[in-house]
Design an enzyme around this catalytic site. Structure first.
Site, PDB file in Angstrom:
ATOM      1  N   ASP A  48      38.170  15.428 -16.114  1.00 52.59           N
ATOM      2  CA  ASP A  48      37.046  14.502 -15.878  1.00 52.59           C
ATOM      3  C   ASP A  48      36.472  14.675 -14.474  1.00 52.59           C
ATOM      4  O   ASP A  48      36.337  13.711 -13.709  1.00 52.59           O
ATOM      5  CB  ASP A  48      37.501  13.054 -16.071  1.00 52.59           C
ATOM      6  CG  ASP A  48      38.231  12.814 -17.369  1.00 52.59           C
ATOM      7  OD1 ASP A  48      37.814  13.388 -18.382  1.00 52.59           O
ATOM      8  OD2 ASP A  48      39.221  12.057 -17.367  1.00 52.59           O
ATOM      9  N   GLU A 247      30.961   9.398 -24.978  1.00 49.01           N
ATOM     10  CA  GLU A 247      31.542   8.991 -23.707  1.00 49.01           C
ATOM     11  C   GLU A 247      30.886   9.792 -22.581  1.00 49.01           C
ATOM     12  O   GLU A 247      29.897  10.474 -22.800  1.00 49.01           O
ATOM     13  CB  GLU A 247      33.056   9.259 -23.713  1.00 49.01           C
ATOM     14  CG  GLU A 247      33.435  10.710 -23.963  1.00 49.01           C
ATOM     15  CD  GLU A 247      34.927  10.933 -24.071  1.00 49.01           C
ATOM     16  OE1 GLU A 247      35.685   9.958 -23.970  1.00 49.01           O
ATOM     17  OE2 GLU A 247      35.346  12.093 -24.260  1.00 49.01           O
ATOM     18  N   ASP A 502      52.031  25.556   6.006  1.00 50.04           N
ATOM     19  CA  ASP A 502      51.094  24.472   6.312  1.00 50.04           C
ATOM     20  C   ASP A 502      49.688  24.974   6.629  1.00 50.04           C
ATOM     21  O   ASP A 502      48.709  24.515   6.050  1.00 50.04           O
ATOM     22  CB  ASP A 502      51.631  23.654   7.487  1.00 50.04           C
ATOM     23  CG  ASP A 502      50.692  22.540   7.909  1.00 50.04           C
ATOM     24  OD1 ASP A 502      50.016  21.964   7.037  1.00 50.04           O
ATOM     25  OD2 ASP A 502      50.621  22.244   9.111  1.00 50.04           O
ATOM     26  N   GLU A 517      25.094  32.999   9.075  1.00 46.42           N
ATOM     27  CA  GLU A 517      23.718  33.222   8.648  1.00 46.42           C
ATOM     28  C   GLU A 517      22.986  31.891   8.474  1.00 46.42           C
ATOM     29  O   GLU A 517      23.522  30.945   7.879  1.00 46.42           O
ATOM     30  CB  GLU A 517      23.688  33.996   7.325  1.00 46.42           C
ATOM     31  CG  GLU A 517      24.335  35.375   7.388  1.00 46.42           C
ATOM     32  CD  GLU A 517      23.515  36.373   8.193  1.00 46.42           C
ATOM     33  OE1 GLU A 517      22.325  36.114   8.444  1.00 46.42           O
ATOM     34  OE2 GLU A 517      24.082  37.426   8.559  1.00 46.42           O
ATOM     35  N   GLU A 519      20.492  31.065   6.620  1.00 48.01           N
ATOM     36  CA  GLU A 519      20.164  30.673   5.250  1.00 48.01           C
ATOM     37  C   GLU A 519      21.347  30.065   4.527  1.00 48.01           C
ATOM     38  O   GLU A 519      21.186  29.428   3.475  1.00 48.01           O
ATOM     39  CB  GLU A 519      19.620  31.865   4.452  1.00 48.01           C
ATOM     40  CG  GLU A 519      20.609  32.984   4.209  1.00 48.01           C
ATOM     41  CD  GLU A 519      20.578  34.052   5.304  1.00 48.01           C
ATOM     42  OE1 GLU A 519      20.987  35.184   5.003  1.00 48.01           O
ATOM     43  OE2 GLU A 519      20.150  33.731   6.430  1.00 48.01           O
TER      44      GLU A 519
END
Length: 632
Positions: A48, A247, A502, A517, A519
C-alpha cells in the site's frame, strides 16, 4: 526476510554463501536484479505505498507486510496480522533507497511491544502522508487505517519522525458526519491544495455484492475537508460516486484539475470501461467533486508480473516528472514461488496526455533509470541500498545518524550490498571509511561493476567488542574516477553475523571536484525551467528564480565553480546560497558560456541546502546555469 531465507533458500538460492566459500562466490539478489529499479527493495516487504516529496527526496510509506508462519515454520497466506507499523524508505535518485525503519503506529493491546504510538489502534493499514507549513514550520501528517474501522493521524516535524498522536483517538469513524454507509473505512489519501487547505479521502467496499446496482455504484468513497491544523475535520464528508469502486483512494492535482483514482472491484461482470482490479480515475474542478469518470491507467499486477491480488497506488510528481508507486507480489513470488498475498513497492512513469487523460502505465521490473548520481564523498548510510544479497536491516544505536537510524546486519560470507551511479569525479578517491560493529569480524571488499568486479580496496573489520559497539575504520583505495556501480562484498569465516554496518564514505584526492548538474536540481521561482541550449542546464529568468539541491558538507571551506551564461548581452548575477546564507556571487556577461570560481568560501556544515538564485543587481536577470562544482 532472513528467517525465511534460512528456512527456504540456503540450498536453493544462496548455496554460494556458505561460510567457507571465497568472497568472490557472492550470493544472488532475490528479486531486484542489478540494473533494475523495481521492486524498490527486496530485503523486506512493504504494501500500500504512498509517496511524499520533500527537499529533493521521495519518501515512500508502506503497510508493514511481513511473512506470517504456520506452526511448522512454513509461510502461510498473508492474513494481514503483521500490518501494525509503517515502513519508510527514501531516495534522491529513484534507485538507491535509504531504509528508515518502521514507525510503530499501533499501540492497542501491547502492539509493537508496548512502543505503539496510537494506543487506541490495533492496526495501521495503507498510510498517506502530507506536509504543511504551519506558523512558519514544516509539519508532517501521517494518516492510517485501523483495519477497516477508522482513520487515525500522527504528526511529526520531519518526514521520518519522531511521531506523536495529537488526537488520542480515530480522526474519522462511521459516526463522523457524512461517513455513514461506508463499508470499509480505510485506505486514506490526502491532498494539501495550493491555498493550504487539506482534504482527506477514504472508504471502499461493496454494500451488497449480490446487487448489481450496488456493485456498479457502491458509493462508499468519501472526501472531507480538514481543519487548518490537519488533525481535525470541517463540516460533513461528501460521497464520491466512483463506478465499480473497490478500495484504494488516490488524489493528485494536474493543470488545475483534481484526479481521484481508485481500484476497480472484482465482483460480477463489468463493462469494458471498468476492468476488474485495475486503477480507474475520475476528474473534477474541485477537490470535493463532483468527479467524472475518465478511464483507467494501471492494470492489475498480474498483467505485468504473473501474480495478481489487490491493486494499490499513489501518483506523485518529482523533479518535473510524474510517477505512480504501486505494489506487486514480486519479492514473495521470487522467494516462495507463490506470492501468497505478500507485497512489495514499485515505481513507473506516468504520463498525462495533452487533453488531460492519463496514458496506460507500463509497469515492469526495469523501473526508473537513476536520475542523479550518488556522491561518495558525503556520508552515506549503509542502509542506502540499490541492490543486495543476503542482508537485512535493524535499528541501530550508532551515534550521529538520522532519526530511527538503521544498520545493515545479518551479514554472512558472500553477502553484499550495492549502490548505483557513484560519481568519483575526475580527481578520484584515495581512501574509504566505514562505521562497523562486531564480535566476529570479517572484510568489506569494495568492487566496481559486479560482486566479482574490479577490487579497489579491502577494509579489514576486527572485533569492536559488541554488535552495537561502533568503530570507524579506514583503508586506502586504488585511485578511482568516473561513475560506477559500487559493490560492498562481505567475507569472513564466522558462521553467524560477521559484523554490522552503519555508514560509509570515500575521501577524495585533494584535486577532486564534485559536479552537480543544474538540470538535476530542484527548480523554483516564477519562470525557472530546463534548457538544452547553449548546454543542458537550467534557465533562471525572473528575480528570485533558483536551482537548488541538498548537500552534506563535512568541512567548512570549499571552492565553488559555476558554468553559466547570460541570455543576452547584459550581465546576469547568480548568488550562491548555502544554508540560507549568501556566500558569494557569480557574474555572467554575454551569451557565451564561461566558468567562474569562488575560492576558499566559508559556509555552514552538515546537511544544508545549496541554492543558485538569480539576482536583480548588475543588469539583466536572465541567467543560464550548467553545473556547479566544488572542491576541498
Amino acid at each position: 526476510m532472513k528467517r525465511l531465507s534460512v528456512v527456504f533458500l540456503v540450498c536453493a538460492l544462496w548455496f554460494s554463501c556458505l561460510p567457507q566459500a571465497p568472497a568472490h562466490a557472492a550470493g544472488n539478489a532475490v528479486a531486484k536484479l542489478p540494473g533494475n529499479s523495481n521492486p524498490l527493495m527486496d530485503h523486506k516487504l512493504g504494501a500500500d505505498p504512498y509517496a511524499l516529496v520533500y527537499n529533493d527526496r521521495v519518501y515512500i510509506y508502506m503497510s508493514s507486510d511481513a511473512y506470517v508462519y504456520n506452526s511448522n515454520g512454513t509461510v502461510k497466506d498473508n492474513d494481514f496480522s503483521a500490518l501494525n507499523k509503517i515502513h519508510v524508505i527514501s531516495s534522491a535518485d529513484m534507485v538507491n533507497w535509504t531504509d528508515h525503519g518502521a514507525i510503530p503506529v499501533a499501540g492497542s493491546n501491547n502492539a509493537n511491544n508496548g512502543q505503539g504510538i496510537a494506543k487506541w489502534a490495533s492496526l495501521s493499514w495503507a498510510p498517506s502522508v502530507a506536509k504543511k507549513t504551519i506558523n512558519g514550520r514544516d509539519k508532517f501528517f501521517l494518516y492510517f487505517a485501523n483495519g477497516a474501522s477508522g482513520i487515525g493521524v500522527l504528526t511529526a516535524d520531519s518526514p521520518v519522525g519522531p511521531w506523536s498522536d495529537p488526537v488520542g483517538r480515530a480522526l474519522l469513524t462511521t459516526s463522523t458526519p457524512g461517513m455513514s454507509g461506508v463499508t470499509w473505512l480505510f485506505d486514506p489519501a490526502v491532498l494539501v491544495d495550493d491555498d493550504g487547505t487539506g482534504y482527506l479521502y477514504s472508504g471502499g467496499g461493496i454494500p451488497n455484492t449480490s446487487d448489481p446496482a450496488s456493485v456498479a455504484n457502491p458509493k462508499t468513497a468519501r472526501v472531507i475537508k480538514l481543519g487548518a491544523d490537519m488533525t481535525s475535520v470541517v463540516g460533513s464528508a461528501v460521497t464520491i460516486d466512483a463506478p465499480y469502486l473497490f478500495e484504494d483512494s488516490g488524489m493528485h492535482k494536474y493543470n488545475g484539475k483534481y484526479y481521484y483514482s481508485y481500484c476497480i472491484n472484482f465482483t460480477g461482470t463489468h463493462p469494458a470501461a471498468y476492468p476488474a482490479g485495475e486503477i480507474g480515475y475520475m476528474v473534477g474542478d474541485s477537490p470535493m467533486g463532483p468527479f467524472t469518470y475518465k478511464g483507467h491507467f494501471l492494470k492489475n499486477p498480474y498483467a505485468f508480473f504473473g501474480v495478481g491480488g489487490n491493486n494499490h497506488h499513489a501518483v506523485f510528481q518529482f523533479k518535473n516528472e510524474w510517477y505512480v508507486v504501486y505494489h506487486a507480489q514480486t519479492v514473495s513470488k521470487a522467494v516462495l514461488g507463490d506470492g501468497k498475498g505478500y507485497r512489495s513497492p514499485h515505481i513507473n512513469k506516468l504520463v498525462h496526455n495533452s487533453d488531460g487523460t492519463i496514458q496506460e502505465v507500463k509497469a515492469d521490473m526495469a523501473g526508473i533509470p537513476q536520475i542523479v548520481n550518488l556522491n561518495p564523498y558525503n556520508r552515506v548510510e549503509a542502509e542506502t541500498i540499490g541492490w543486495n544479497a543476503g542482508i537485512t536491516t535493524e535499528p541501530s544505536r550508532a551515534a550521529g545518524g538520522p532519526f530511527n537510524n538503521q544498520n545493515v546486519t545479518s551479514i554472512n560470507n558472500g553477502d553484499w550490498i550495492a549502490v548505483g551511479n557513484v560519481d568519483f569525479g575526475t580527481g578520484g578517491a584515495k581512501s574509504f571509511k566505514a562505521n562497523v560493529a562486531s564480535t566476529a569480524g570479517g572484510k568489506i571488499e569494495i568492487r566496481l561493476g559486479s560482486p566479482a568486479g574490479t577490487l579497489i580496496g579491502t577494509l579489514n573489520v576486527g572485533s569492536t567488542g559488541g554488535n552495537q559497539t561502533w568503530r570507524e575504520l579506514e583503508t586506502t583505495v586504488n585511485n578511482t574516477t568516473g561513475v560506477h556501480r559500487v559493490y560492498f562484498v562481505f567475507s569472513g569465516t564466522g558462521t553467524g553475523n560477521l559484523f554490522n554496518f552503519d555508514y560509509w564514505q570515500f575521501t577524495a584526492n585533494s584535486s577532486s571536484a564534485t559536479r552537480v548538474e543544474a538540470e538535476n536540481m530542484t527548480l523554483g521561482g516564477t519562470y525557472a525551467g530546463k534548457i538544452s541550449s547553449p548546454f543542458n542546464g537550467a534557465a533562471l529568468y525572473a528575480n528570485g528564480d533558483y536551482s537548488a539541491y541538498n548537500q552534506y558538507f563535512a568541512f567548512p571551506t570549499h571552492s565553488f565553480t559555476l558554468r553559466g551564461a547570460s541570455s543576452n548581452s547584459g550581465t546576469a548575477r547568480v548568488d550562491l546560497q548555502i544554508g540560507g546564507t549568501t556566500v558569494g556571487s557569480f557574474y555572467f556577461t554575454g551569451t557565451a558560456p564561461t566558468t567562474q570560481t569562488l575560492s576558499n568560501i566559508s559556509h555552514a556544515t552538515g546537511p544544508v541546502e545549496v541554492r543558485l538564485t538569480v539576482s536583480t543587481d548588475n543588469g539583466t536577470w536572465d541567467a543560464y546555469v550548467d553545473y556547479l562544482e566544488y572542491t576541498n
